[in-house]
Write a protein that holds these residues in place. Structure first.
Motif, PDB file in Angstrom:
ATOM      1  N   ILE A  92       0.840  -1.201   0.000  1.00 42.78           N
ATOM      2  CA  ILE A  92       0.000   0.000   0.000  1.00 42.78           C
ATOM      3  C   ILE A  92       0.875   1.251   0.000  1.00 42.78           C
ATOM      4  N   GLN A  94       3.973   1.418  -1.053  1.00 42.59           N
ATOM      5  CA  GLN A  94       4.685   1.488  -2.331  1.00 42.59           C
ATOM      6  C   GLN A  94       3.799   2.128  -3.406  1.00 42.59           C
ATOM      7  N   VAL A  95       2.512   1.777  -3.389  1.00 41.58           N
ATOM      8  CA  VAL A  95       1.587   2.268  -4.413  1.00 41.58           C
ATOM      9  C   VAL A  95       1.026   3.647  -4.059  1.00 41.58           C
ATOM     10  N   TYR A  96       0.615   3.837  -2.798  1.00 39.62           N
ATOM     11  CA  TYR A  96      -0.097   5.064  -2.416  1.00 39.62           C
ATOM     12  C   TYR A  96       0.707   6.008  -1.534  1.00 39.62           C
ATOM     13  N   GLY A  97       1.923   5.625  -1.144  1.00 47.67           N
ATOM     14  CA  GLY A  97       2.716   6.462  -0.253  1.00 47.67           C
ATOM     15  C   GLY A  97       2.964   7.863  -0.797  1.00 47.67           C
ATOM     16  N   PRO A  99       1.346   9.457  -3.327  1.00 44.93           N
ATOM     17  CA  PRO A  99       0.102  10.221  -3.454  1.00 44.93           C
ATOM     18  C   PRO A  99      -0.426  10.717  -2.095  1.00 44.93           C
ATOM     19  N   ILE A 100      -0.360   9.882  -1.066  1.00 48.24           N
ATOM     20  CA  ILE A 100      -0.800  10.322   0.257  1.00 48.24           C
ATOM     21  C   ILE A 100       0.071  11.470   0.733  1.00 48.24           C
TER      22      ILE A 100
END
Length: 147
Positions: A92, A94-97, A99-100
């Protein structure tokens, strides 16, 4: 992940007693996830909290003192975690870090979310297509200071 001897003892007692973290929350008066972090030695309890915990688990009161010692935090080895649930959090991030991070900076400015002034809640959300895990993290925003 190396599990501390005290953690093994506490988890075995919890299993033997058939007690859930939610039940411990009611007994101790602290959030179930925080209690789990004490058991896994990622947080420290005060003597009253530690005594209530070991008493609920049927362990000797002398066990409580170890739970009051500030722990060495960070239980994951430096490599990618292999436990499937923990790996999903890694995935999570890796994918959304990024963007968050971008959204946090847009809303708050340059800074970080505290992991000290922080809470996390884990909830089960019924869904006809399969129950869902809802995790709510709430941390104080700490802006970077200029000097």
């Amino acid at each position: 992940m190396a599990i501390a001897e005290i953690t093994t003892k506490l988890l075995a007692a919890k299993k033997d007693k058939g007690i859930t973290f939610e039940e411990l929350e009611k007994t101790i008066g602290r959030d179930e996830t925080w209690i789990a972090s004490v058991i896994y030695r990622q947080a420290s309890a005060d003597m009253d909290e530690a005594t209530k915990l070991v008493t609920a688990l049927g362990l000797p009161e002398s066990t409580a003192e170890e739970l009051t010692i500030p722990p060495l935090k960070g239980s994951l080895e430096p490599q990618i975690p292999t436990d499937p649930l923990i790996y999903r959090f890694y995935e999570i991030m890796q994918v959304y870090g990024m963007p968050i991070k971008a959204v946090v900076h847009e809303k708050f400015g340059d800074g970080i979310m505290s992991a000290i002034d922080f809470s996390v809640e884990v909830d089960k959300v019924p869904d006809p297509k399969g129950d869902r895990v809802k995790i709510t993290m709430c941390g104080k925003f700490l802006p970077y200071k200029k000097w």
